[in-house]
Scaffold this motif. Sequence first.
Motif, PDB file in Angstrom:
ATOM      1  N   SER A   1      -2.893   2.369  -4.637  1.00  0.00           N
ATOM      2  CA  SER A   1      -2.698   1.581  -3.422  1.00  0.00           C
ATOM      3  C   SER A   1      -3.933   0.748  -3.107  1.00  0.00           C
ATOM      4  CB  SER A   1      -2.380   2.501  -2.241  1.00  0.00           C
ATOM      5  OG  SER A   1      -1.165   3.171  -2.432  1.00  0.00           O
ATOM      6  N   MET A   2      -5.102   1.369  -3.182  1.00  0.00           N
ATOM      7  CA  MET A   2      -6.343   0.667  -2.863  1.00  0.00           C
ATOM      8  C   MET A   2      -6.588  -0.472  -3.842  1.00  0.00           C
ATOM      9  SD  MET A   2      -8.671   4.013  -1.892  1.00  0.00           S
ATOM     10  CE  MET A   2     -10.113   3.108  -1.309  1.00  0.00           C
ATOM     11  N   LEU A   3      -6.402  -0.222  -5.135  1.00  0.00           N
ATOM     12  CA  LEU A   3      -6.642  -1.248  -6.152  1.00  0.00           C
ATOM     13  C   LEU A   3      -5.671  -2.413  -6.007  1.00  0.00           C
ATOM     14  CD1 LEU A   3      -7.271   1.068  -9.233  1.00  0.00           C
ATOM     15  CD2 LEU A   3      -8.979  -0.337  -8.060  1.00  0.00           C
ATOM     16  N   ASN A   4      -4.405  -2.112  -5.798  1.00  0.00           N
ATOM     17  CA  ASN A   4      -3.415  -3.184  -5.716  1.00  0.00           C
ATOM     18  C   ASN A   4      -3.508  -3.960  -4.410  1.00  0.00           C
ATOM     19  OD1 ASN A   4      -1.392  -3.271  -8.113  1.00  0.00           O
ATOM     20  ND2 ASN A   4      -1.778  -1.088  -7.770  1.00  0.00           N
ATOM     21  N   LEU A   5      -3.961  -3.321  -3.346  1.00  0.00           N
ATOM     22  CA  LEU A   5      -4.176  -4.065  -2.100  1.00  0.00           C
ATOM     23  C   LEU A   5      -5.303  -5.071  -2.280  1.00  0.00           C
ATOM     24  CD1 LEU A   5      -3.418  -4.471   0.870  1.00  0.00           C
ATOM     25  CD2 LEU A   5      -5.122  -2.707   1.450  1.00  0.00           C
TER      26      LEU A   5
ATOM     27  N   TYR B   1       0.830  -1.206   0.000  1.00  0.00           N
ATOM     28  CA  TYR B   1       0.000   0.000   0.000  1.00  0.00           C
ATOM     29  C   TYR B   1       0.866   1.258   0.000  1.00  0.00           C
ATOM     30  CZ  TYR B   1      -4.058   2.939   0.754  1.00  0.00           C
ATOM     31  OH  TYR B   1      -5.056   3.867   0.573  1.00  0.00           O
ATOM     32  N   SER B   2       1.882   1.271   0.847  1.00  0.00           N
ATOM     33  CA  SER B   2       2.716   2.449   0.987  1.00  0.00           C
ATOM     34  C   SER B   2       3.444   2.803  -0.302  1.00  0.00           C
ATOM     35  CB  SER B   2       3.724   2.232   2.119  1.00  0.00           C
ATOM     36  OG  SER B   2       4.609   3.324   2.238  1.00  0.00           O
ATOM     37  N   HIS B   3       3.978   1.803  -0.990  1.00  0.00           N
ATOM     38  CA  HIS B   3       4.803   2.078  -2.165  1.00  0.00           C
ATOM     39  C   HIS B   3       3.987   2.402  -3.412  1.00  0.00           C
ATOM     40  CE1 HIS B   3       8.929   1.413  -0.687  1.00  0.00           C
ATOM     41  NE2 HIS B   3       8.330   0.674   0.231  1.00  0.00           N
ATOM     42  N   PHE B   4       2.731   2.018  -3.445  1.00  0.00           N
ATOM     43  CA  PHE B   4       1.870   2.434  -4.551  1.00  0.00           C
ATOM     44  C   PHE B   4       1.252   3.806  -4.294  1.00  0.00           C
ATOM     45  CE2 PHE B   4       1.890  -1.980  -6.087  1.00  0.00           C
ATOM     46  CZ  PHE B   4       1.974  -1.750  -7.459  1.00  0.00           C
ATOM     47  N   HIS B   5       1.334   4.270  -3.046  1.00  0.00           N
ATOM     48  CA  HIS B   5       0.801   5.585  -2.693  1.00  0.00           C
ATOM     49  C   HIS B   5       1.716   6.685  -3.234  1.00  0.00           C
ATOM     50  CE1 HIS B   5      -0.363   8.997  -0.100  1.00  0.00           C
ATOM     51  NE2 HIS B   5      -1.528   8.371   0.032  1.00  0.00           N
ATOM     52  N   TYR B   6       1.137   7.844  -3.461  1.00  0.00           N
ATOM     53  CA  TYR B   6       1.888   8.955  -4.039  1.00  0.00           C
ATOM     54  C   TYR B   6       3.104   9.330  -3.206  1.00  0.00           C
ATOM     55  CZ  TYR B   6       2.868  13.684  -5.714  1.00  0.00           C
ATOM     56  OH  TYR B   6       3.483  14.813  -6.198  1.00  0.00           O
TER      57      TYR B   6
ATOM     58  N   ILE C   1      -4.737   7.718   5.799  1.00  0.00           N
ATOM     59  CA  ILE C   1      -4.623   8.134   4.401  1.00  0.00           C
ATOM     60  C   ILE C   1      -4.594   9.641   4.195  1.00  0.00           C
ATOM     61  CG2 ILE C   1      -5.645   6.003   3.523  1.00  0.00           C
ATOM     62  CD1 ILE C   1      -8.309   7.525   3.306  1.00  0.00           C
ATOM     63  N   SER C   2      -4.660  10.407   5.276  1.00  0.00           N
ATOM     64  CA  SER C   2      -4.642  11.859   5.136  1.00  0.00           C
ATOM     65  C   SER C   2      -4.080  12.488   6.390  1.00  0.00           C
ATOM     66  CB  SER C   2      -6.063  12.392   4.884  1.00  0.00           C
ATOM     67  OG  SER C   2      -6.112  13.799   4.977  1.00  0.00           O
TER      68      SER C   2
ATOM     69  N   ALA D   1     -13.355  19.711   1.063  1.00  0.00           N
ATOM     70  CA  ALA D   1     -13.918  18.780   0.083  1.00  0.00           C
ATOM     71  C   ALA D   1     -13.237  18.886  -1.272  1.00  0.00           C
ATOM     72  CB  ALA D   1     -15.421  19.017  -0.050  1.00  0.00           C
ATOM     73  N   GLU D   2     -12.759  20.087  -1.641  1.00  0.00           N
ATOM     74  CA  GLU D   2     -12.117  20.232  -2.946  1.00  0.00           C
ATOM     75  C   GLU D   2     -10.800  19.470  -3.035  1.00  0.00           C
ATOM     76  OE1 GLU D   2     -11.867  24.360  -0.857  1.00  0.00           O
ATOM     77  OE2 GLU D   2     -13.311  22.700  -1.063  1.00  0.00           O
ATOM     78  N   GLU D   3     -10.275  19.016  -1.895  1.00  0.00           N
ATOM     79  CA  GLU D   3      -9.047  18.231  -1.901  1.00  0.00           C
ATOM     80  C   GLU D   3      -9.307  16.737  -2.096  1.00  0.00           C
ATOM     81  OE1 GLU D   3      -6.500  19.066   1.443  1.00  0.00           O
ATOM     82  OE2 GLU D   3      -7.208  21.133   1.563  1.00  0.00           O
ATOM     83  N   LEU D   4     -10.555  16.302  -2.041  1.00  0.00           N
ATOM     84  CA  LEU D   4     -10.865  14.871  -2.117  1.00  0.00           C
ATOM     85  C   LEU D   4     -10.422  14.219  -3.420  1.00  0.00           C
ATOM     86  CD1 LEU D   4     -14.369  14.893  -0.386  1.00  0.00           C
ATOM     87  CD2 LEU D   4     -12.241  13.948   0.529  1.00  0.00           C
ATOM     88  N   PRO D   5     -10.617  14.840  -4.595  1.00  0.00           N
ATOM     89  CA  PRO D   5     -10.121  14.203  -5.823  1.00  0.00           C
ATOM     90  C   PRO D   5      -8.615  13.984  -5.814  1.00  0.00           C
ATOM     91  CG  PRO D   5     -11.718  15.916  -6.360  1.00  0.00           C
ATOM     92  CD  PRO D   5     -11.415  16.055  -4.890  1.00  0.00           C
ATOM     93  N   VAL D   6      -7.879  14.926  -5.202  1.00  0.00           N
ATOM     94  CA  VAL D   6      -6.425  14.764  -5.104  1.00  0.00           C
ATOM     95  C   VAL D   6      -6.087  13.580  -4.196  1.00  0.00           C
ATOM     96  CG1 VAL D   6      -4.257  15.840  -4.377  1.00  0.00           C
ATOM     97  CG2 VAL D   6      -6.012  17.198  -5.539  1.00  0.00           C
TER      98      VAL D   6
END
Length: 504
Positions: free
Chosen positions: A339-343, A271-276, A318-319, A326-331
């Motif tokens: 990370s979520m998909l690969n986990l 998870y950590s390494h796929f994260h930005y 995660i944050s 709320a405008e930061e949610l897409p980022v």
Amino acid sequence: MASSFSSSSSSTVTIFFFVAFLVASFPSCVDSRGGERSFGFAGLANHSYEASGRHLLVQEMNQSEEVQDVTHGYMTNHELEKAMKKITYRCANISRMYSIGNSLMGIPLWVLEISDKPGQEEPEPAFKFIGNVHGDEPVGRELLLFLANWLCDNYGKDPLASIIIKNVHLHLLPTMNPDGFSLKKRGNANNVDLNRDFPDQFFPQNNDEQPRQPETRAIMNWLRENHFTASASLHGGALVANYPWDGSKDLRKQYYACPDDKAFRYMANLYSHFHYNMSQSREFEEGITNGAAWYPIYGGMQDWNYIHGGCFELTLEISDVKWPRAEELPVLWNFNKASMLNLVASVFKSGVHGRIFSALSGQPLPAAVDIKGINYTVKAGQLFGDYHRMLAPGQNYEVTASMPGYFPKTAWFSIEDEAVNVDFILNPVDGESRKLKPLENNCKCGYGGMQKSEMMLILTRNHLQVSIAAFAILGFLLFLFRRRINFRIPNSRQLVTHKRALVP
């Protein structure tokens, strides 16, 4: 991948007939987990852990004043329910919605299941995401809707989306604590921290489930009714992937490893390494931490999942900000998406998987699966006899399937960059000379390009001995009359295919 297999049972001659199908291809922070850092159990003293340098009570009060200005743009509980229903209407073929219970204030705890066969039990691994465990950490509930919509939009278009939907039953609970969200506070309507409300291994006197909050009991019952392979809860206030144990036996802050420490480290690192930027953390090496080494908590959800549900759960911070605008949610979604998909994909692209059958009846067995050197047992499913066992890659393993009334079987294998499949056929202790039925394997399961099904006809040693004697007598009689008869009895053979093994 080089793998070698052998059996620990008594010598049994088996004959296999198989049909091979095509191989499926694939390709300085405010912490959330701790909060007030209390034990969370009635009768036990609260501890603030002032020595750590994090004065969270003050931070939470300051944040509660700021929350009034940042709630705009977040979905209310009613809007969240409507958004989940919209997904089930738009992608009815791959999704369904159900409730696991109600919050203290009567709000349904809605779950969105995403699979190519939603609502149907299959011999596939299941994964669950849980968001909004703490009411003042709403990022997870929003990101799970981003995830659901992305899978819905990209099924049949994006390879990873298609692989996940075809091979995993994914369950999304966007909010475990809708009351806390509405009240803009950490705990539920009773002001209880739900991540301190689970029975804990170090305090067995608190294992009575009746005093638990309704949200906690709903999670516990959900886990008992579903055979989850792995899980993750989404929190805010830090940026790190946290893994068991969350507490230590002597209550000290120290690294306290669970039996599957290597597998959990693998999952957390993934998870950590796929994260930005999680892996670039200056506070946590590689962006991961053992819970007790960070600071011990008791009554946490992830330890209970692992101990009582056979479910490998991570706690994901995660944050850095608990309640960002709320405008930061897409980022934040873009930072966490890979990370979520690969986990989720890791539950079938890594580890060992297979099915366990009875040699007597051909029926699936809910047998126990143990790995040598790891003091932890995974149970196969009741309906299909399927098991899914998370393991760290790059190592050799010895796996044993066992069940009362049957001789155990053992196989040896190594895991590199793909999952391994090992199926077992267990011989009953009292199975004498009864004819065995062919095994009906209608499983359409594949893990990283493994063969999908085999049909096997199995004969016990005693049955074969009787057959040999009958053939010998018949041959002798024919010899007397015709004098030129050559009678051939086929030798048994074991079926071993690439990346998939059968232990007969």
